[in-house]
Design an enzyme around this catalytic site. Structure first.
Site, PDB file in Angstrom:
ATOM      1  N   GLU A  87       0.827  -1.203   0.000  1.00 17.03           N
ATOM      2  CA  GLU A  87       0.000   0.000   0.000  1.00 17.03           C
ATOM      3  C   GLU A  87       0.863   1.256   0.000  1.00 17.03           C
ATOM      4  OE1 GLU A  87      -3.337   0.216   2.520  1.00 17.03           O
ATOM      5  OE2 GLU A  87      -4.049  -1.803   2.027  1.00 17.03           O
ATOM      6  N   ARG A 191      -4.127   7.896   4.599  1.00 20.94           N
ATOM      7  CA  ARG A 191      -3.771   6.716   5.389  1.00 20.94           C
ATOM      8  C   ARG A 191      -4.032   6.862   6.884  1.00 20.94           C
ATOM      9  NH1 ARG A 191      -4.003   2.908   1.598  1.00 20.94           N
ATOM     10  NH2 ARG A 191      -2.624   3.370  -0.159  1.00 20.94           N
TER      11      ARG A 191
END
Length: 230
Positions: A87, A191
């Site tokens: 990610e 995030r």
């Protein structure tokens, strides 16, 4: 596998993820870049409050984001999973130098069995060196089994390059990550959100807290409120 309960993933970022700030650009460099556009160098206070206000006003408030690209940060990131690394790599305006899997597999090849039936506590503690634990006990057990299978094929002579194909996503890695302030704002905003993977939320929080104190004001508004607290 035994029915003994495994230790859950510890949400305390200090015990799971280790961040070292290796290098950063002083604020006066960004202020100088901004002042070059309008030839206002005489108004600078060399990175003090006047320049800090200027950087925030131009970069954050007026959205002249390219000026923030003059601020660059390099972090050493230790202990994230390969799932988290995957990610992290989606944030492409950044540079990553990742520890070669060959070296961690060399270390794993020297380990004894991770079978938790014989010595549960010892196996869990040794497994933590190689894999990230979650809040799901079943997943943790499966991941230890995967680690043991990987260790077994290494001991039986499979080369490291081929053994890579058996790596579980929970397998730990470390890297040096360099990113500019514009891209870091985007990373933190995405995030630190509650919908993000818990591990990368923890990473975002750790990175925010590793920033120089005098730089944090540029990033605070991009952090989810719950992730700005210690």
């Amino acid at each position: 596998m035994s029915s003994t309960q495994l230790e859950p993933y510890n949400i305390n970022i200090q015990s799971q993820i280790h961040i070292n700030l290796l290098h950063y650009t002083p604020l006066n460099v960004c202020a100088k870049a901004i002042r070059t556009c309008w030839d206002s160098h005489a108004k600078s206070d060399n990175g003090g409050n006047v320049d800090k206000d200027l950087i925030y006003r131009v970069g954050n408030k007026n959205k002249h984001k390219s000026t923030l690209e003059h601020l660059v940060y390099s972090f050493e990131i230790i202990g994230i999973s390969r799932a988290c690394l995957q990610e992290l790599s989606r944030h492409r305006i950044a540079s990553l130098s990742v520890k070669s899997t060959r070296y961690t597999l060399k270390e794993l090849r020297k380990e004894i069995s991770f079978c938790i039936d014989s010595n549960t506590l010892d196996s869990i503690q040794r497994a933590k060196k190689y894999i990230v634990f979650t809040n799901d006990e079943t997943i943790n057990k499966i991941n230890i089994e995967s680690l043991e299978r990987l260790r077994t094929i290494l001991v039986n002579g499979t080369t490291n390059d081929i053994a890579k194909y058996c790596l579980p996503e929970c397998y730990k890695t470390q890297l040096v990550w360099t990113i500019n302030a514009r891209s870091l704002q985007n990373f933190l905003q995405l995030r630190s959100a509650k919908v993000a993977l818990q591990e990368i939320q923890n990473l975002a929080k750790a990175i925010f807290h590793a920033l120089p104190q005098e730089h944090c004001y540029l990033f605070e508004e991009f952090m989810n409120d719950s992730n700005t607290k210690n």
